[in-house]
Write an enzyme that holds these catalytic residues in place. Structure first.
Site, PDB file in Angstrom:
ATOM      1  N   MET A 128       0.847  -1.195   0.000  1.00 49.85           N
ATOM      2  CA  MET A 128       0.000   0.000   0.000  1.00 49.85           C
ATOM      3  C   MET A 128       0.887   1.252   0.000  1.00 49.85           C
ATOM      4  SD  MET A 128      -2.713  -1.023   3.004  1.00 49.85           S
ATOM      5  CE  MET A 128      -1.564  -1.684   4.169  1.00 49.85           C
ATOM      6  N   GLY A 132       5.338   8.965  -0.928  1.00 50.37           N
ATOM      7  CA  GLY A 132       4.567  10.154  -0.565  1.00 50.37           C
ATOM      8  C   GLY A 132       3.231   9.854   0.077  1.00 50.37           C
ATOM      9  N   GLU A 245      -5.343  -6.827  10.421  1.00 50.10           N
ATOM     10  CA  GLU A 245      -3.926  -6.482  10.534  1.00 50.10           C
ATOM     11  C   GLU A 245      -3.663  -5.863  11.915  1.00 50.10           C
ATOM     12  OE1 GLU A 245      -2.434  -3.980   7.378  1.00 50.10           O
ATOM     13  OE2 GLU A 245      -0.552  -3.586   8.422  1.00 50.10           O
TER      14      GLU A 245
HETATM   15  C1  LIG Z   1       9.339  -1.999   9.020  1.00 55.42           C
HETATM   16  C2  LIG Z   1       8.146  -1.503   8.267  1.00 55.42           C
HETATM   17  C3  LIG Z   1       7.304  -2.418   7.649  1.00 55.42           C
HETATM   18  C4  LIG Z   1       6.202  -1.961   6.904  1.00 55.42           C
HETATM   19  N1  LIG Z   1       5.464  -2.882   6.196  1.00 55.42           N
HETATM   20  C5  LIG Z   1       4.546  -2.409   5.297  1.00 55.42           C
HETATM   21  C6  LIG Z   1       3.925  -3.326   4.387  1.00 55.42           C
HETATM   22  O1  LIG Z   1       4.179  -4.540   4.405  1.00 55.42           O
HETATM   23  N2  LIG Z   1       3.040  -2.818   3.482  1.00 55.42           N
HETATM   24  C7  LIG Z   1       2.733  -1.476   3.423  1.00 55.42           C
HETATM   25  O2  LIG Z   1       1.942  -1.089   2.579  1.00 55.42           O
HETATM   26  N3  LIG Z   1       3.322  -0.596   4.280  1.00 55.42           N
HETATM   27  C8  LIG Z   1       4.223  -1.034   5.205  1.00 55.42           C
HETATM   28  N4  LIG Z   1       4.847  -0.149   6.047  1.00 55.42           N
HETATM   29  C9  LIG Z   1       4.494   1.267   5.984  1.00 55.42           C
HETATM   30  C10 LIG Z   1       3.738   1.776   7.207  1.00 55.42           C
HETATM   31  O3  LIG Z   1       2.430   1.241   7.240  1.00 55.42           O
HETATM   32  C11 LIG Z   1       3.761   3.316   7.144  1.00 55.42           C
HETATM   33  O4  LIG Z   1       5.100   3.709   7.416  1.00 55.42           O
HETATM   34  C12 LIG Z   1       2.813   3.948   8.140  1.00 55.42           C
HETATM   35  O5  LIG Z   1       1.471   3.716   7.768  1.00 55.42           O
HETATM   36  C13 LIG Z   1       3.033   5.469   8.272  1.00 55.42           C
HETATM   37  O6  LIG Z   1       3.086   6.095   7.016  1.00 55.42           O
HETATM   38  P1  LIG Z   1       4.315   7.076   6.683  1.00 55.42           P
HETATM   39  O7  LIG Z   1       5.572   6.352   6.984  1.00 55.42           O
HETATM   40  O8  LIG Z   1       4.111   7.594   5.318  1.00 55.42           O
HETATM   41  O9  LIG Z   1       4.184   8.249   7.729  1.00 55.42           O
HETATM   42  P2  LIG Z   1       3.325   9.592   7.535  1.00 55.42           P
HETATM   43  O10 LIG Z   1       1.954   9.243   7.071  1.00 55.42           O
HETATM   44  O11 LIG Z   1       4.122  10.560   6.751  1.00 55.42           O
HETATM   45  O12 LIG Z   1       3.242  10.100   9.044  1.00 55.42           O
HETATM   46  C14 LIG Z   1       4.272  10.873   9.676  1.00 55.42           C
HETATM   47  C15 LIG Z   1       3.736  11.329  11.036  1.00 55.42           C
HETATM   48  O13 LIG Z   1       2.587  12.169  10.836  1.00 55.42           O
HETATM   49  C16 LIG Z   1       1.504  11.672  11.589  1.00 55.42           C
HETATM   50  N5  LIG Z   1       0.241  11.911  10.887  1.00 55.42           N
HETATM   51  C17 LIG Z   1      -0.072  11.625   9.598  1.00 55.42           C
HETATM   52  N6  LIG Z   1      -1.354  11.952   9.357  1.00 55.42           N
HETATM   53  C18 LIG Z   1      -1.862  12.447  10.516  1.00 55.42           C
HETATM   54  C19 LIG Z   1      -3.127  12.939  10.914  1.00 55.42           C
HETATM   55  N7  LIG Z   1      -4.174  12.970  10.069  1.00 55.42           N
HETATM   56  N8  LIG Z   1      -3.288  13.387  12.180  1.00 55.42           N
HETATM   57  C20 LIG Z   1      -2.262  13.347  13.052  1.00 55.42           C
HETATM   58  N9  LIG Z   1      -1.034  12.863  12.747  1.00 55.42           N
HETATM   59  C21 LIG Z   1      -0.839  12.410  11.501  1.00 55.42           C
HETATM   60  C22 LIG Z   1       1.773  10.169  11.706  1.00 55.42           C
HETATM   61  O14 LIG Z   1       1.046   9.616  12.794  1.00 55.42           O
HETATM   62  C23 LIG Z   1       3.273  10.145  11.913  1.00 55.42           C
HETATM   63  O15 LIG Z   1       3.574  10.416  13.257  1.00 55.42           O
HETATM   64  C24 LIG Z   1       5.917  -0.581   6.831  1.00 55.42           C
HETATM   65  C25 LIG Z   1       6.755   0.336   7.498  1.00 55.42           C
HETATM   66  C26 LIG Z   1       7.862  -0.108   8.166  1.00 55.42           C
HETATM   67  C27 LIG Z   1       8.788   0.922   8.774  1.00 55.42           C
END
Ligand SMILES: Cc1cc2nc3c(=O)[nH]c(=O)nc-3n(C[C@H](O)[C@H](O)[C@H](O)COP(=O)(O)OP(=O)(O)OC[C@H]3O[C@@H](n4cnc5c(N)ncnc54)[C@H](O)[C@@H]3O)c2cc1C
Length: 383
Positions: A128, A132, A245
């Site tokens: 997913m 960005g 999940e």
């Molecule tokens: C080891 C690892 C394994 C993973 N495995 C998978 C996988 O198998 N498949 C997959 O698709 N993804 C996977 N992910 C991705 C993971 O689900 C995302 O990193 C996570 O959902 C957060 O998205 P982001 O990193 O873009 O952070 P962002 O969305 O950029 O968030 C950054 C910060 O802003 C905050 N924030 C964002 N929106 C809001 C809001 N509306 N209100 C308040 N705070 C907010 C967040 O809580 C966070 O603190 C994995 C990540 C890691 C590190």
């Protein structure tokens, strides 16, 4: 605490899992962490032993057992031997990928993918997140456009667990940019798809032997028969499967928290300072008392969630409550347990030190703590 969650079958299964872990995982897990890789044969052995994929119907080679308590038992035993990288891949298969394959695929796809999934010859992943777009899934830019009897995928995914090892990736892509939340669809992308490349294995601070990768799609030609479910319902499918999940994150969090806590109680009884075991200091006992209480309270919530899930009644809001609360509890408890280990807690050879980094991701993936609170809060104040 008398949990009354498990029955005889679950305890018998516990013995199977224990025996498997003692034979196939415990002796090798530190080497895997040093290598940054778990050999894929291990997953084939795990599948054969029934450590995952139990839910696959018998006609596709599984046991047809959907009871989530078996997953809980597997989580507890994997946590007990501190094999957290291995545990994440197992969770990825059972708590993420399998649910999509069981609920959304047609008969032909089931015949093509489920038998391999059940023997471990097909490792799955779910893609997913993009560079960005993580929390904000509607911001996904990976696109798919129809071309004859294929779809052409373009774009990039990141942080994909088992991204390198996987044979089948469930990919979310935008199929109609003008259709808002009805503009996304899911595709089963197989490993040798032309135009599909894996990037580097990402360098994480924890879970060293779990592979996490970037994926690239450049006019990747995916047969139309690999569309999963209906076109335009991708986002809806993601939303309806995220509770499972999130229950998986809560289950892992609870199991690891309890395992590290129990190891810490034992440590405080063995470690001496000022001529007495550190467990004789009132401060230590209060720390342990608070943690024991919080863990038991969280256990009651997770057990209730497991029963609700088994009965088809776990709501997205209740799953979100468990996900943020138990993963944050895990973070706090493991930090306090590390403190009680003194300098030894900072050593990788101590499970608490490894767990400190390996579990830090739990409040982030599967939806961050902040997003969980958004889901709960919006539900409270809406209409
Ligand atoms: C080891 C690892 C394994 C993973 N495995 C998978 C996988 O198998 N498949 C997959 O698709 N993804 C996977 N992910 C991705 C993971 O689900 C995302 O990193 C996570 O959902 C957060 O998205 P982001 O990193 O873009 O952070 P962002 O969305 O950029 O968030 C950054 C910060 O802003 C905050 N924030 C964002 N929106 C809001 C809001 N509306 N209100 C308040 N705070 C907010 C967040 O809580 C966070 O603190 C994995 C990540 C890691 C590190």
């Amino acid at each position: 605490m008398d949990r009354r969650l498990y029955e005889e079958d679950h305890e018998a299964y516990r013995e199977t899992v224990r025996e498997f872990l003692a034979r196939e995982v415990e002796p090798h897990k530190d080497q895997w962490d040093d290598d940054g890789w778990i050999p894929r044969e291990v997953y084939a052995s795990a599948a054969e032993a029934g450590i995952y994929a139990l839910q696959v119907p018998e006609e596709y080679g599984g046991a047809g057992v959907a009871d989530y308590r078996f997953r809980m038992v597997a989580c507890e035993e994997i946590a007990r031997v501190n094999a957290l990288s291995f545990g994440l891949t197992i969770s990825l298969q059972d708590d993420l990928v399998l649910a999509y394959l069981l609920d959304l695929t047609d008969d032909e796809q089931k015949k093509r993918w489920l038998p391999g999934f059940t023997t471990g010859s097909i490792i799955g992943a779910l893609a997913m997140t993009e560079p960005g777009a993580g929390s904000d899934l509607r911001g996904m830019r990976t696109s798919a456009r129809r071309d004859g009897d294929s779809w052409l995928l373009n774009g990039q995914k990141t942080f994909i667990s088992s991204g390198i090892m996987s044979d089948l990736v469930v990919v979310a892509a935008c199929t109609d940019p003008g259709a808002g939340s009805s503009g996304f669809s899911l595709f089963g992308v197989e490993k040798d798809t032309p135009g599909f490349e894996r990037g580097r294995k990402l360098d994480k601070i924890g879970l060293p032997s779990q592979d996490t990768a970037e994926l690239f799609f450049d006019e990747a030609r995916v047969p139309a028969t690999n569309l999963i479910g209906e076109e335009g319902k991708g986002l809806q499918y993601l939303m309806s499967h995220l509770p499972r999940e999130r229950l998986g994150v809560s289950a892992k969090a609870l199991a690891t928290t309890r395992a590290i806590f129990e190891q810490t109680v034992a440590y405080t009884r063995e470690r001496n300072a000022f001529g007495q075991p550190i467990s004789d200091f009132q401060h230590t006992r209060f720390e342990l008392a608070e943690m024991a209480t919080e863990i038991d309270v969280a256990t009651a919530y997770v057990d209730q969630s497991v029963r609700a899930y088994n009965g088809g009644k776990l709501t997205p809001v209740d799953a979100a409550k468990g996900k943020w609360f138990v993963s944050e509890l895990q973070k706090r408890v493991i930090d306090r347990c590390l403190q009680l280990h003194g300098g030894y807690g900072f050593m990788r050879e101590y499970p608490v030190g490894k767990a400190y980094v390996d579990t830090r991701i739990q409040t982030i993936y599967g939806g961050t703590t902040e997003i969980m609170k958004e889901i709960i809060g919006r539900d409270l104040v809406s209409g």
